[in-house]
Design a protein around this motif. Structure first.
Motif, mmCIF file in Angstrom:
data_model
loop_
_atom_site.group_PDB
_atom_site.id
_atom_site.type_symbol
_atom_site.label_atom_id
_atom_site.label_comp_id
_atom_site.label_asym_id
_atom_site.label_seq_id
_atom_site.Cartn_x
_atom_site.Cartn_y
_atom_site.Cartn_z
ATOM 1 N N SER A 19 35.083 -41.954 9.776
ATOM 2 C CA SER A 19 34.005 -42.210 8.820
ATOM 3 C C SER A 19 34.531 -42.094 7.391
ATOM 4 N N ASN A 22 33.152 -37.538 4.353
ATOM 5 C CA ASN A 22 33.849 -36.356 4.835
ATOM 6 C C ASN A 22 33.391 -35.113 4.091
ATOM 7 N N ASN A 52 33.805 -35.148 9.388
ATOM 8 C CA ASN A 52 32.630 -35.877 8.933
ATOM 9 C C ASN A 52 31.342 -35.163 9.337
ATOM 10 N N ASN A 59 34.789 -37.611 15.566
ATOM 11 C CA ASN A 59 34.857 -36.516 14.610
ATOM 12 C C ASN A 59 35.907 -35.503 15.060
#
Length: 75
Positions: A19, A22, A52, A59
């Motif tokens: 992603s 963060n 994230n 993640n």
């Protein structure tokens, strides 16, 4: 002005397929010492986490501990 040298001990390498959002909480402490007039040295130990926070399906997160040593000069 600061001069810094560091060594980073990380739990793993982050993937490039993550992603763009963060979070980076961190915690640390250290000390500073005068070595000459207008010159100080410092030593810091820091923990930080990069992830994230579950906002993306992938993640993996990353935990790091870093040791910072440097000099600070008064201008």
């Amino acid at each position: 002005r600061h001069t810094r040298y560091w060594r980073d001990w990380s739990s793993d390498v982050c993937s490039s397929d993550l992603s763009e959002l963060n979070f980076t909480p961190n915690l640390g402490g250290g000390a500073t010492f005068e070595v000459a007039p207008d010159v100080r040295t410092y030593v810091e130990l820091r923990w930080y986490h990069l992830s994230n926070a579950g906002t993306h399906a992938d993640n993996p997160g990353r935990n790091s501990i870093s040791l910072w040593v440097g000099l600070s000069f008064a201008l």
